[in-house]
Design a protein around this motif. Structure first.
Motif, PDB file in Angstrom:
ATOM      1  N   LYS A   1       0.517  -1.469   0.350  1.00  0.00           N
ATOM      2  CA  LYS A   1       0.157   0.226  -0.056  1.00  0.00           C
ATOM      3  C   LYS A   1       0.904   0.862   0.208  1.00  0.00           C
ATOM      4  CE  LYS A   1      -4.485  -1.569   2.233  1.00  0.00           C
ATOM      5  NZ  LYS A   1      -4.947  -1.366   3.128  1.00  0.00           N
ATOM      6  N   ALA A   2       1.794   1.533   0.671  1.00  0.00           N
ATOM      7  CA  ALA A   2       2.670   2.208   1.051  1.00  0.00           C
ATOM      8  C   ALA A   2       3.265   2.909  -0.561  1.00  0.00           C
ATOM      9  CB  ALA A   2       4.284   2.105   2.224  1.00  0.00           C
ATOM     10  N   VAL A   3       3.775   1.828  -1.167  1.00  0.00           N
ATOM     11  CA  VAL A   3       4.440   2.391  -2.627  1.00  0.00           C
ATOM     12  C   VAL A   3       3.497   2.356  -3.985  1.00  0.00           C
ATOM     13  CG1 VAL A   3       6.812   0.225  -2.341  1.00  0.00           C
ATOM     14  CG2 VAL A   3       4.693   0.020  -3.161  1.00  0.00           C
ATOM     15  N   LYS A   4       2.327   2.770  -3.267  1.00  0.00           N
ATOM     16  CA  LYS A   4       1.512   3.374  -4.640  1.00  0.00           C
ATOM     17  C   LYS A   4       1.469   4.532  -4.343  1.00  0.00           C
ATOM     18  CE  LYS A   4      -1.579  -0.702  -5.102  1.00  0.00           C
ATOM     19  NZ  LYS A   4      -1.142  -1.501  -6.703  1.00  0.00           N
ATOM     20  N   ILE A   5       1.768   5.182  -3.713  1.00  0.00           N
ATOM     21  CA  ILE A   5       2.520   7.109  -3.668  1.00  0.00           C
ATOM     22  C   ILE A   5       2.963   6.578  -5.400  1.00  0.00           C
ATOM     23  CG2 ILE A   5       3.685   8.162  -2.986  1.00  0.00           C
ATOM     24  CD1 ILE A   5       3.020   7.837  -0.448  1.00  0.00           C
TER      25      ILE A   5
END
Length: 445
Positions: A16-20
């Motif tokens: 979810k974090a790397v969805k940035i």
């Protein structure tokens, strides 16, 4: 303020974090042992989904998944400020690229808008009661990258030591977009074993060392061999001011040789900017008030280095030509390492009142077919990158001696360098020097 509530609100899975990260972004990974392993793997898993994402690293100590899993650059292009063996492999393969730089200037490339960054990913130590995360082993240019980035993701790892700094040594939770928890081992770098040639080179340098000197050691077998000599010697009250801290310094601390009590700056503190070594080294540094991190813009500033009265810098190089040009980062056009801080310390050491800089290498090497080649060349012609220009060439050291080049004429340089070349190549080098008109008729053969 309840920092733990903010922490829990920002806590995400790596996926979810790397969805940035979006198409066209520049993503920076923190250097060396602060490499964000879980975030890198999660980002690599988006291969095929993302397009034209550039990832920038530095001094890789673990495999980089975006480069490993996308060698065709379908989604990611990997770029590095300074190659380790991993970075060199990716560049050799043709899917990654090198970014030339001087370490002292690296942070300013971001502050001046010369290097783009949209997302920065950092491994940090766990949050303290005040909401701060220590950068641990990597100060380097971390703050400048954070200041430039639109988004900051932390990979929080209890295996990262807490290290106090002169400046730019931590980040507050209010400045963080996402937090990912990790417990993977922090990357280690095995200590290079000193060869017999390394030991001979170290023995030539040792007589130049003095009590109370401030020392900068590079990476490799020669610094380790020199560290062993110092540890067993009568030298005392040494100081540390180094861009890169490795296990060579650990042995000197453990032997009581480094006290930092004679330093002109930051007395009582050993100063470094980035670190990679053994787990024993990391444990020694954790919450150690005798050791302090600092930004590369400070550590590698020649003006700062020049304020130490007795500064000694020892680094490695790959090849030297008879004019005193030094290559420390490529073999022909093949990228091996990087400029790093070599020129920073050569420049700064000259400004030191009693400063001495040494660039060390074996006189020759064997290729994969068993053929021997000289590291002292008539001239560079194969595209080798000049790291230290002849105008700043200091002392060159091989297993055959020391050639002091500063202030010397071209014929004096040729004579000095040939005297420390491998004996099998000396006559050939003399012939070349004569053809290049840098050999006096009165010089001895």
């Amino acid at each position: 303020m309840n920092y733990m509530k903010e922490y829990e609100k920002k806590l995400k899975t790596p996926e979810k974090a790397v969805k940035i990260v979006q198409d066209g972004d520049w993503v920076d990974y923190c250097a060396g042992a602060a490499f964000p392993e879980l975030l890198d793997a999660a980002l690599a898993a988006r291969k095929g989904e993302l397009h034209d994402v550039n990832v920038r690293g530095n001094l890789e100590v673990k495999p980089v998944k975006v480069a490993e899993q996308d060698p065709e650059n379908i989604s990611f292009t990997y770029n590095t400020w300074h190659c380790s063996g991993y970075g060199r492999h990716y560049i050799d393969r043709g899917g990654a690229f090198f970014s030339p730089m001087l370490f002292r200037n690296c942070g300013s490339y971001y502050t001046r808008g010369l290097a783009n960054v949209d997302v920065v990913m950092i491994t940090a130590a766990p949050m303290d009661k005040n909401g701060n995360f220590s950068f641990g082993l990597n100060n380097c240019a971390t703050q400048e990258i954070i200041d430039k980035a639109a988004h900051v993701i932390l990979e929080v790892n209890p295996n990262m030591p807490v290290i106090y700094g002169l400046a730019c040594d931590h980040i507050h939770i209010s400045k963080v977009d996402c937090i990912v928890e990790s417990n993977v081992p922090v990357g280690v770098v095995p200590s290079s074993t000193a060869t017999d040639i390394d030991k001979k080179i170290a023995a030539y340098i040792f007589p130049y060392l003095q009590n109370g000197m401030t020392l900068q050691l590079g990476i490799g077998g020669t610094p380790n061999a020199l560290g062993d000599l110092i540890a067993r010697s009568e030298l005392k009250d040494l100081g540390m001011h180094a861009e890169f801290m490795s296990d060579g310094y650990l042995s000197l601390y453990q032997a009581g040789k480094i006290t930092n009590q004679k330093k002109e700056l930051q007395r009582g503190k050993g100063v470094f900017s980035t670190c990679a070594g053994s787990r024993e080294l990391y444990d020694y540094m954790d919450h150690n008030m005798d050791i302090m991190s600092a930004p590369m813009s400070y550590v590698n500033d020649p003006y700062i280095i020049g304020q130490f009265k007795n500064f000694v810098s020892i680094n490695g190089c790959i090849a030297v030509d008879l004019y005193g040009q030094v290559c420390s980062e490529s073999a022909g056009t093949r990228q091996i390492s990087g400029t790093g801080g070599q020129l920073d310390f050569v420049t700064g050491t000259y400004l030191s009142e009693h400063g001495q800089a040494f660039l060390a290498m074996s006189s020759a090497f064997f290729d994969t077919k068993g053929h021997i080649h000289s590291r002292i060349l008539p001239r560079f012609t194969a595209g080798d990158i000049i790291t230290t220009p002849r105008t700043q060439a200091p002392c060159i050291v091989t297993e055959y001696g020391v050639a002091a080049l500063t202030g010397k004429t071209t014929w004096q340089r040729a004579e000095a360098l040939i005297s420390i070349a491998h004996p099998a190549f000396r006559e050939t080098l003399i012939d070349a020097a004569e053809k290049q008109k840098i050999w006096r008729r009165s010089n001895h053969r």
